[in-house]
Design an enzyme around this catalytic site. Structure first.
Site, PDB file in Angstrom:
ATOM      1  N   ASP A 200       0.852  -1.179   0.000  1.00  0.00           N
ATOM      2  CA  ASP A 200       0.000   0.000   0.000  1.00  0.00           C
ATOM      3  C   ASP A 200       0.899   1.243   0.000  1.00  0.00           C
ATOM      4  OD1 ASP A 200      -2.170   1.687   0.001  1.00  0.00           O
ATOM      5  OD2 ASP A 200      -3.236   0.649   1.600  1.00  0.00           O
TER       6      ASP A 200
ATOM      7  N   GLU B  67     -10.705   6.785   4.106  1.00  0.00           N
ATOM      8  CA  GLU B  67      -9.686   6.182   4.969  1.00  0.00           C
ATOM      9  C   GLU B  67      -9.792   6.716   6.403  1.00  0.00           C
ATOM     10  OE1 GLU B  67      -5.849   5.383   3.135  1.00  0.00           O
ATOM     11  OE2 GLU B  67      -6.633   5.932   1.181  1.00  0.00           O
TER      12      GLU B  67
HETATM   13  C1  BGC Z   1      -3.622   9.803  -2.044  1.00  0.00           C
HETATM   14  C2  BGC Z   1      -4.398   8.526  -1.807  1.00  0.00           C
HETATM   15  C3  BGC Z   1      -3.692   7.746  -0.801  1.00  0.00           C
HETATM   16  C4  BGC Z   1      -3.405   8.564   0.435  1.00  0.00           C
HETATM   17  C5  BGC Z   1      -2.620   7.780   1.426  1.00  0.00           C
HETATM   18  C6  BGC Z   1      -3.428  10.533  -0.746  1.00  0.00           C
HETATM   19  O1  BGC Z   1      -2.715  11.717  -0.942  1.00  0.00           O
HETATM   20  O2  BGC Z   1      -4.300  10.604  -2.945  1.00  0.00           O
HETATM   21  O3  BGC Z   1      -4.531   7.792  -2.961  1.00  0.00           O
HETATM   22  O4  BGC Z   1      -4.460   6.656  -0.503  1.00  0.00           O
HETATM   23  O5  BGC Z   1      -2.745   9.752   0.137  1.00  0.00           O
HETATM   24  O6  BGC Z   1      -2.234   8.502   2.545  1.00  0.00           O
HETATM   25  C1  BGC Z   2      -5.171   3.027   0.249  1.00  0.00           C
HETATM   26  C2  BGC Z   2      -5.394   2.023  -0.836  1.00  0.00           C
HETATM   27  C3  BGC Z   2      -5.218   2.646  -2.183  1.00  0.00           C
HETATM   28  C4  BGC Z   2      -3.890   3.349  -2.267  1.00  0.00           C
HETATM   29  C5  BGC Z   2      -3.673   4.055  -3.580  1.00  0.00           C
HETATM   30  C6  BGC Z   2      -3.908   3.803   0.061  1.00  0.00           C
HETATM   31  O1  BGC Z   2      -3.808   4.837   0.998  1.00  0.00           O
HETATM   32  O2  BGC Z   2      -5.128   2.372   1.500  1.00  0.00           O
HETATM   33  O3  BGC Z   2      -6.674   1.453  -0.709  1.00  0.00           O
HETATM   34  O4  BGC Z   2      -5.337   1.672  -3.177  1.00  0.00           O
HETATM   35  O5  BGC Z   2      -3.810   4.316  -1.237  1.00  0.00           O
HETATM   36  O6  BGC Z   2      -4.481   5.152  -3.712  1.00  0.00           O
END
Ligand code: BGC
Ligand code: BGC
Length: 581
Positions: free
Chosen positions: A282, A475
């Site tokens: 991830d 998230e």
């Molecule tokens: C991204 C997400 C990612 C997240 C993780 C964001 O800035 O756009 O895709 O899941 O950061 O911390």
């Molecule tokens: C998320 C994932 C996601 C990735 C890319 C992460 O922060 O946990 O689910 O696929 O970002 O955006």
């Protein structure tokens, strides 16, 4: 030596032939995934980068299908300029439709699809999502989420299909079958392996962004027998359905981060379960492995990670990985295994023959067929939780309906997180139909609809509808200690109660909210989850052209005290799993 470019040879022969020619730098490049704003196409060529991704909200500057295709093709052309012309695999989160692409059909989030509970419907959504991805030149989707959200205070609850392993297993596999059914195919990524929905409240550490989450990315202390019984079956079904990639979870298990968990990644997932695709990390997640970055790289690769979503500082990752392999800390055989797995997927997807994923999409982005499918999904996802005196469907001879709540006329709120931007937001963020627009079209001509977001009505109506919504989140930003309605929503309900003979509350939310105190004031209560762009689907059911069929795939608690688990003296939920009138 067989020619790896020869499509008539078996894939395993092509992979071995190609691997035999690769330098260490070319191999390390394959396992490196970078987010698209952190590199230029030239870097792809120079560093042999194997994968580029768009994170949440990672659209090109102008968010059109043509600009997406040009962006992906730009990186792809750079990859094809390398010595061995190994194509790039571009990945994106299309978790409820191609949700970063403006104009794409946005489907209900998985919690709604769990309430619909129909594998065939989910399979068709998987296919429609693949078609929209192909319209932008993308062949890798970081979906489906196979989490079993235990504590609904978790900000990713809505990404899960339900709390019943059987539902998650059936729908996850169905989604993959649909996603992989186009020509060329789109690869899925079952995520997040494993325990993402089982973390203990308060166990999250301060994350990469310096933010302290409550549940997300925390630690789970489930025992191994429960983990195997509840959390593995969805992955077994995904593997049986041919899933090509699996994403590792940010969480830990008994204090060991999954990204460093050799037993679960290598022995269980690749060994016991026989997963033959590749494991991707991830976002910046290996950085959370204790110790310095070099140690984290070594631990992650040795644990069984095949591709690392770095996603920013690729020079540092490449330097540490190169040193780790050169010194023998990571055996060359382990690196070769990772590269072999990645190349196998690239061959399977046909990227060597048709590198940019340019297969014509049968229905273009946001086409009518996809919108009709999403509208069907919305109808089927609604759960009727209370309906006194046959308040719903709205009687055909109703002369007047009052509608209140900003959420009744807001496509952004309907869509929730992971829509156009990472967190999502209210407003006209992408083309769609609001609930009010849907109601106006669905009500008979003799029924007058009056809408005021703040519910400022002076008369009396036989029927009133209040629509409330959670503010969008994604998230850990959606982790909450409290799931009560905001006071302003309570005030709106009270105000409308005084103006309407029958009062209907429609809740747009990523999880059950605590509505016990509001319930007596309502004649009808509808859980509409996060339905996406097709608000007309809500209107279809409220107005009775289609029946309510959804059933809760989550337990709806009576109070916060019942979360995550009800105490023995207070075990009766407000609505049990499976409930739906
Ligand atoms: C991204 C997400 C990612 C997240 C993780 C964001 O800035 O756009 O895709 O899941 O950061 O911390
Ligand atoms: C998320 C994932 C996601 C990735 C890319 C992460 O922060 O946990 O689910 O696929 O970002 O955006």
């Amino acid at each position: 030596m067989p020619d790896y470019r020869d499509p008539s040879l078996p894939i395993s022969v092509r992979v071995d032939a190609l691997l035999a020619q690769m330098t260490l730098a070319e191999k390390i490049g394959q396992i490196t995934q970078v987010e698209k704003n952190s590199l230029t196409p030239a870097v792809v060529t120079e560093q042999f980068i194997g994968s580029v991704l768009s994170g949440g909200g990672g659209a090109p500057e102008t968010n059109t299908p043509a600009a997406w295709r040009a962006m992906v093709a730009g990186f792809q052309q750079a990859a094809l300029q390398t010595r061995l012309r190994i194509p790039l695999l571009y990945g994106v989160d299309a978790v409820h439709g191609h949700n970063n692409a403006c104009g794409a059909t946005i489907f209900p989030h998985n919690i709604g699809l769990g309430a619909a509970g129909d594998a065939d419907l989910v399979e068709r959504i998987g296919r429609a999502t693949a078609e929209d991805l192909l319209a932008t030149g993308i062949q890798w989707n970081f979906a489906p989420t196979l989490a079993l959200p235990h504590d609904i205070r978790w900000g990713r609850t809505y990404e899960g299909y339900g709390q019943d392993p059987a539902i998650v297993t059936a729908l996850g596999a169905a989604y993959l079958r649909g996603l992989q059914s186009t020509q060329p195919a789109v690869a899925g990524s079952a995520k997040h392996f494993i325990g993402d929905g089982s973390t203990t409240f308060g166990s999250s550490l301060t994350n990469n962004l310096g933010i302290q989450y409550l549940l997300d990315q925390g630690d789970t202390t489930l025992d191994e027998a429960s983990l195997r019984a509840c959390l593995l079956p969805p992955y077994q079904a995904a593997i049986a359905a041919g899933v090509q990639t699996i994403m590792v979870s940010f969480n830990g298990w008994h204090g060991v981060k999954m990204h460093a968990h050799h037993h679960l990644l290598t022995e269980v997932l690749k060994g016991e379960l026989g997963f033959a695709g590749f494991i991707v990390s991830d976002w910046q997640a290996i950085d959370q492995i204790p110790g310095d970055y070099h140690h984290a790289v070594v631990a992650a690769l040795n644990a069984g990670l095949d591709m690392v979503m770095v996603p920013f500082a690729y020079e540092q990752f490449i330097a540490e990985a190169t040193q780790a392999v050169s010194s023998g800390e990571v055996p060359l055989a382990r690196l070769d295994d990772a590269v072999r797995r990645i190349l196998t997927v690239k061959f399977q997807l046909g990227l060597f023959e048709q590198p940019a994923g340019e297969g014509a999409a049968p229905a273009g982005l946001g086409g009518d067929a996809h919108r009709a499918l999403a509208r069907e999904a919305v109808r089927r996802s609604l759960v009727l939780l209370k309906n006194d005196d046959a308040t719903l469907p709205i009687a055909a001879d109703t002369p007047l309906v009052y509608v209140a709540g900003a959420a009744a006329d807001d496509v952004g709120l309907q869509c929730g997180g992971w829509t156009i931007s990472w967190q999502g937001e209210g407003g006209a963020i992408t083309p769609g139909t609001s609930i009010v627009a849907g109601l106006r079209a669905a009500l008979p001509p003799h029924t007058r609809l009056e809408y005021d977001a703040a519910g400022r009505f002076s008369g009396q109506a036989p029927v009133g509808i209040v629509v409330v919504a959670e503010t969008p989140y994604a998230e850990g930003h959606g982790d909450r200690a409290d799931l009560a309605l905001p006071p302003a929503d309570d005030a709106l309900i009270a105000q409308m109660r005084a103006r309407c003979k029958r009062l209907i509350l429609v809740v747009l939310s990523g999880r059950p909210l605590i509505l016990t105190d509001q319930l007596p004031a309502l004649d009808a209560l509808v859980a509409a989850w996060l339905p996406g762009t097709e608000g007309a689907g809500v209107a279809d059911v409220l107005c009775g052209s289609q029946p309510f069929t959804g059933r809760l795939s989550f337990t709806w608690p009576r109070s916060l005290r019942q979360i995550p688990d009800p105490p023995v003296d207070d075990a009766r939920p407000l609505f049990p799993r499976g409930f739906g009138l």
